[in-house]
Design a protein around this motif. Sequence first.
Motif, mmCIF file in Angstrom:
data_model
loop_
_atom_site.group_PDB
_atom_site.id
_atom_site.type_symbol
_atom_site.label_atom_id
_atom_site.label_comp_id
_atom_site.label_asym_id
_atom_site.label_seq_id
_atom_site.Cartn_x
_atom_site.Cartn_y
_atom_site.Cartn_z
ATOM 1 N N VAL A 57 0.836 -1.202 0.000
ATOM 2 C CA VAL A 57 0.000 0.000 0.000
ATOM 3 C C VAL A 57 0.865 1.243 0.000
ATOM 4 N N VAL A 58 1.921 1.221 0.798
ATOM 5 C CA VAL A 58 2.783 2.387 0.833
ATOM 6 C C VAL A 58 3.523 2.524 -0.486
ATOM 7 N N GLY A 59 3.931 1.367 -1.016
ATOM 8 C CA GLY A 59 4.712 1.394 -2.250
ATOM 9 C C GLY A 59 3.947 1.963 -3.432
ATOM 10 N N ARG A 60 2.718 1.547 -3.608
ATOM 11 C CA ARG A 60 1.949 2.047 -4.745
ATOM 12 C C ARG A 60 0.499 2.236 -4.306
ATOM 13 N N SER A 61 -0.178 3.152 -4.970
ATOM 14 C CA SER A 61 -1.477 3.548 -4.432
ATOM 15 C C SER A 61 -2.612 2.624 -4.852
ATOM 16 N N ARG A 62 -2.378 1.788 -5.841
ATOM 17 C CA ARG A 62 -3.513 1.033 -6.360
ATOM 18 C C ARG A 62 -3.752 -0.279 -5.631
ATOM 19 N N LEU A 86 -17.718 -6.715 6.933
ATOM 20 C CA LEU A 86 -16.597 -6.262 6.119
ATOM 21 C C LEU A 86 -16.113 -4.893 6.587
ATOM 22 N N SER A 87 -14.800 -4.733 6.746
ATOM 23 C CA SER A 87 -14.267 -3.418 7.102
ATOM 24 C C SER A 87 -13.190 -3.049 6.104
ATOM 25 N N ARG A 88 -13.219 -1.811 5.673
ATOM 26 C CA ARG A 88 -12.207 -1.360 4.722
ATOM 27 C C ARG A 88 -11.007 -0.824 5.484
ATOM 28 N N LEU A 89 -9.812 -1.319 5.145
ATOM 29 C CA LEU A 89 -8.621 -0.943 5.895
ATOM 30 C C LEU A 89 -7.658 -0.073 5.097
ATOM 31 N N THR A 90 -7.985 0.181 3.840
ATOM 32 C CA THR A 90 -7.031 0.882 2.985
ATOM 33 C C THR A 90 -6.541 2.176 3.616
ATOM 34 N N ARG A 91 -7.482 2.951 4.166
ATOM 35 C CA ARG A 91 -7.104 4.236 4.740
ATOM 36 C C ARG A 91 -6.156 4.071 5.910
ATOM 37 N N GLN A 92 -6.477 3.108 6.775
ATOM 38 C CA GLN A 92 -5.639 2.892 7.954
ATOM 39 C C GLN A 92 -4.237 2.434 7.555
ATOM 40 N N LEU A 104 -0.904 -0.798 11.455
ATOM 41 C CA LEU A 104 -1.583 -2.022 11.880
ATOM 42 C C LEU A 104 -2.435 -1.785 13.122
ATOM 43 N N ALA A 105 -1.950 -0.920 14.011
ATOM 44 C CA ALA A 105 -2.757 -0.614 15.194
ATOM 45 C C ALA A 105 -4.042 0.092 14.758
ATOM 46 N N ALA A 106 -3.919 1.011 13.804
ATOM 47 C CA ALA A 106 -5.101 1.719 13.313
ATOM 48 C C ALA A 106 -6.057 0.739 12.643
ATOM 49 N N ALA A 107 -5.489 -0.208 11.908
ATOM 50 C CA ALA A 107 -6.324 -1.198 11.236
ATOM 51 C C ALA A 107 -7.061 -2.052 12.259
ATOM 52 N N ALA A 108 -6.351 -2.414 13.330
ATOM 53 C CA ALA A 108 -6.972 -3.245 14.362
ATOM 54 C C ALA A 108 -8.128 -2.496 15.010
ATOM 55 N N ARG A 109 -7.949 -1.178 15.201
ATOM 56 C CA ARG A 109 -9.022 -0.390 15.802
ATOM 57 C C ARG A 109 -10.218 -0.295 14.861
#
Lengths: 387, 294
Positions: A233-238, A248-254, A264-269
Amino acid sequence: MPDAPAAGRTALEDPLRLPVAFAHVLRRWGLTIPVGRLPLYAEALGVTGVASRQAVYWAGRATLVSRAEDIRAYDGAFHQFWEGGPPPTPRLTVPTPVVIELPTTDPDKPGPDPAPERPDKTEVVRYSAVETLRQKDFAAYTAEDFDAARRLMAALRLRPPTRPSRRLRSARAGRHPDLRRTVRRALRTGGEAVSLAWRAPGSQPRRLVLLCDISGSMEAYSRALLRFAHAAVVGRSRVEVFALGTRLSRLTRQLSSRDPDTALAAAARAVPDWSGGTRLGEGLRTFNDRWGVRGMARGAVVVILSDGWDRGDPAELSEQMGRLHRVAHRVIWVNPLKAAPGYAPLARGMAAALPWVDAFVEGHSLDALQHLSEVISGLDEERPAVA
Amino acid sequence: MTPDDVTAGLAAAGYLADEGLATAVLLATTLHRPLLLEGEAGVGKTEVAKALSRMTGGELLRLQCYEGIDLAQAAYEWDYSRQLLHLRAVEAGHGDVATAEDELYSPRFLVRRPLLLALGGGDPAPVLLIDEVDRSDDEFEAFLLEFLSEFAVTIPELGTIRATEPPVVVLTSNRTRDVHDALKRRCFYHWVEHPDFEREVAIVRLRAPSVPERLARQVAAAVEAMRTMELYKPPGVAETIDWATALASLGCTELDEGVIAATLGTVLKYREDADRVRTHGYAALVAAGMAGSA
């Protein structure tokens, strides 16, 4: 703490005082309010006036909310600030303390040190340690193992296959004449278009969508794959990342934060039911309805990490896998259980999903992730002879 | 102007807006910022811009986004064939090709596309509709961000063209992907919901005057019932209007199971959705319709 009537009076003295106070409450409800929006909100209030509840409500909605998901939180904050409603329930501000225990590699922290006094031997030891680590199952990882695996994982690179882009770029040859450059060249040759310039479609990496099962048995693998995903995700935006649990939870933003641990902590939250049960069919349905079929999965490489143990209806899972398969470029299923000797895909969910899967891989160890990254790049397709 | 004035103005232009949308439109027009509309397909996002143009009398400039859209289609292009002809003419008349260059890149050879046209002003200001911005790619979004913050386009050969008066800008997105935060920050935002029952009836009556009131109520109620059936693509307002029009043109005055079966294709566009509604039973839709028209 501002109480509404007092805030209303002071607004006249300083037009920004009220927006700032309201923003303070909004942030506690979990909204992101860039400071630059506040003068705009003040202006908007100037246009709508503050005489009616509706005017104040909609002026804020149009300026301070920019995602449909945030509307509910805005409503709560509005009620609290303007009408003396209750503050957010703790769940919204104090995240459930299920933090992924990814060990932090803190160099200052005293801990088990792998024999630094014997430099002559380290080389060999480290090499074999890495070799074992590469094949070790993530489920058997200790905290130290995760620590050691981090560096190796950061070196793994995801290169999704490319597809022709619709954007034209200058090229030596092509089907589309580049008239702009042709005219420019003609000027150099006395107004005669001697040579034609061309444009041709470029290529663009396909979008990569990761759907990670976060039920109990999958937790260790999900962590590993998320870390792997984080690098991507950090490497490329797509790259888009979702967690499949009871919902279902979207984690892309976190996961778009630079620091893996924060990410990962943000994703876990963000995931309400880390390590709960899984309803694969329903989760996929939500994904298809809200994101996938609308465009996100179209022409994309979709990777699903799950053991296929589904508490829901296998018919639903099969139907949703079919929908997904019809729009995606490739569907790759990662099942860490596949590595176990004598494994057969007997779990009802797995059996229902398999007809719609293009590649079925293990993903249980670093080596397997390496293989997965090759499968994602489509290397296994294009060069089957290379071992 | 108040939100109520906007509601009235849009209604006169054939669009029934709720208070939230009216406020957002009012803010966008008075504070000269773009308005970003998001919502399910078929809730009438594009229609807002069209109605706005009818309301203000400003010219509607529509830019349909797609992947790979570039400046040549969005902002401007040179008229290459005329440029080449002009060069030929200069050469044939033994003119100097070098000095012809300045003439070539003058406004008379410029082809103006919607974004550039929107900067041209006009009385009243034009309405620029940037439709389905989520279909464009990152490169175009970056350009759009620049355009929307400055209301200016830079043409290397001519310099920067600035808006004499900012246009009214409406962007729509179906959310196939997230629009960039930076772009959102430029805009007022409104999430367009499916209308409530009474509003939907009114919209059908307004947009399809041939549909009798009783039928319009039945259709709106049946569609509302369908939206609770967990369909892949719940019908939008556009489908409600299509369905009502289809029924009216078949001479129907009432919903019954037979006409529903015959015309379902105007409302539902997925086989699975049609199956799902069929298993719920057409009788349920007829009953919902009866309740709605009662």
